[in-house]
Write an enzyme that holds these catalytic residues in place. Sequence first.
Site, short mmCIF file in Angstrom:
data_model
loop_
_atom_site.label_atom_id
_atom_site.label_comp_id
_atom_site.label_asym_id
_atom_site.label_seq_id
_atom_site.Cartn_x
_atom_site.Cartn_y
_atom_site.Cartn_z
CG PHE A 81 -1.90 -1.10 1.30
CD1 PHE A 81 -3.13 -0.95 0.95
CD2 PHE A 81 -1.53 -2.18 2.18
CE1 PHE A 81 -4.07 -1.68 1.17
CE2 PHE A 81 -2.58 -3.25 2.15
CZ PHE A 81 -3.93 -2.91 1.56
CB THR A 125 -5.28 4.56 -8.09
OG1 THR A 125 -6.16 5.32 -8.54
CG2 THR A 125 -3.87 4.91 -8.90
CG ASP A 126 -10.11 4.81 -10.30
OD1 ASP A 126 -9.42 5.78 -9.71
OD2 ASP A 126 -11.25 4.91 -10.15
CD GLU A 127 -6.63 9.45 -9.08
OE1 GLU A 127 -5.74 10.28 -9.45
OE2 GLU A 127 -7.01 9.44 -7.98
CE1 TYR A 149 -1.32 8.26 -6.00
CE2 TYR A 149 -3.22 8.69 -7.26
CZ TYR A 149 -2.63 7.93 -6.27
OH TYR A 149 -3.25 6.82 -5.81
CE LYS A 153 -0.62 3.45 -6.66
NZ LYS A 153 -0.11 2.95 -5.35
P1 NAD Z 1 -2.25 6.86 2.71
O1 NAD Z 1 -1.72 8.39 2.21
O2 NAD Z 1 -3.25 7.06 3.83
O3 NAD Z 1 -1.30 6.07 3.13
C1 NAD Z 1 0.24 5.74 2.85
C2 NAD Z 1 1.04 5.18 3.89
O4 NAD Z 1 2.37 4.88 3.29
C3 NAD Z 1 1.24 6.16 4.99
O5 NAD Z 1 1.28 5.47 6.16
C4 NAD Z 1 2.70 6.52 4.86
O6 NAD Z 1 3.53 6.72 5.92
C5 NAD Z 1 3.35 5.29 3.99
N1 NAD Z 1 4.39 5.68 3.26
C6 NAD Z 1 4.44 6.68 2.32
N2 NAD Z 1 5.80 6.58 1.96
C7 NAD Z 1 6.30 5.68 2.41
C8 NAD Z 1 7.77 5.14 2.13
N3 NAD Z 1 8.57 5.68 1.42
N4 NAD Z 1 7.95 3.82 2.93
C9 NAD Z 1 7.11 3.19 3.91
N5 NAD Z 1 5.92 3.88 4.14
C10 NAD Z 1 5.54 5.03 3.14
O7 NAD Z 1 -2.93 6.18 1.40
P2 NAD Z 1 -4.28 5.31 1.28
O8 NAD Z 1 -5.40 6.23 0.82
O9 NAD Z 1 -4.21 4.44 2.26
O10 NAD Z 1 -3.79 4.65 -0.10
C11 NAD Z 1 -3.05 3.31 0.00
C12 NAD Z 1 -2.77 3.05 -1.33
O11 NAD Z 1 -3.88 2.80 -2.14
C13 NAD Z 1 -1.81 3.75 -2.29
O12 NAD Z 1 -0.80 2.75 -2.85
C14 NAD Z 1 -2.69 4.55 -3.23
O13 NAD Z 1 -2.05 4.97 -4.26
C15 NAD Z 1 -3.89 3.29 -3.22
N6 NAD Z 1 -5.39 4.04 -3.71
C16 NAD Z 1 -5.95 4.71 -2.66
C17 NAD Z 1 -7.06 5.17 -3.03
C18 NAD Z 1 -7.96 6.21 -2.18
O14 NAD Z 1 -9.00 6.57 -2.47
N7 NAD Z 1 -7.51 6.29 -0.90
C19 NAD Z 1 -7.79 4.77 -4.19
C20 NAD Z 1 -7.22 3.94 -5.01
C21 NAD Z 1 -5.85 3.42 -4.70
#
Ligand code: NAD
Length: 331
Positions: A81, A125-127, A149, A153
Amino acid sequence: MHVLVTGGAGFIGSHYVRMLLSRPGSRGLTITVLDKLSYAGNPANLAEWEADERFRFRRGDICDRALLDEVLPGADCVVHFAAESHVDRSIEDGDVFLCTNVLGTQRLLEASLRHGVGKFVHVSTDEVYGSIDQGSWPETDPLRPNSPYSASKASSDLLVLAFHRTHGLDVSVTRCSNNYGPMQYPEKVVPLFLTRLIDGLPVPLYGDGRQVRDWLHVEDHCHGIELVRSGGRPGEVYNLGGGTELSNRDLTERLLAVTGSDWSSVRRVPDRKGHDLRYSVDWSKAREELGYLPTRDFASGLEATARWYRDHPGWWRPLGRRLPKALSGSV
Ligand code: NAD
């Protein structure tokens, strides 16, 4: 089974950890969370597992090879994640997006190979598909990302798939739509609006609010990721959608309603640069192959989410109210 969860202190990762550790039959399961604790990582999201012997937390960066060589031995699978995930921030400064999302994923893949990890699930992500006016993207559609971003991804998705083709690593990629639910850092639209409206503050709406997003409850997303981890075919991509498409204007209307606010709280701000008009994934592959089906109704899920933010000011108030540059001064 030992699972390494990267980014497990963030929004979706911490819900995934909770789902795994809370479900019946989780005996024999151990989890290590590797998380750098960036501004978006919050130890409070994992506090309930601190004393659980099935759980370990390691603070650190996925780009750190030596650290990966410490945490990966013994991991049967990696669920990845960790990422920089906010589009506005990537427009302000993309460097850290490339470091974490691209280089970090490459380092994690290399380390997974070195240490014989059995399954690597990459949460995307869908993006990455870009913007679509009508219809929905199947997994076979080309990637046309439009923000730094989503470009980072998309790059990481391609690296993950290349490790399958080149090295035979068992990987799966998930591409999901917009998540909502408790414990999301209050910079994304749902928690940003809820926490401001709860305090009677104005909220910023980009442009004409016509942009359409599909909404997925974070627990449904985690369920989908687990289906992919346990049954996804190696080298395959699975779209995970929610089935609730809303324009940002409609979403705003609903957020105003669940907080008892009205349109006088909304400030129009100039549109985000390169703002994608619509995202829509076709998730029939995950449904047909893995039985994926989101179960949370959006209206009640949003109400429950609003209630959670109202009942947990101690979670979000300490995080402050920093807005991306594009929005600061607007509200
Ligand atoms: P978030 O920003 O809440 O969490 C990201 C986590 O990654 C944080 O805890 C951060 O400390 C950690 N992190 C960042 N850089 C790091 C590094 N270099 N090493 C170790 N840890 C690191 O994000 P989220 O919303 O929980 O998203 C999680 C994943 O899901 C991401 O990959 C994102 O692209 C994907 N995603 C999110 C959404 C959404 O709606 N939130 C939608 C589609 C995909």
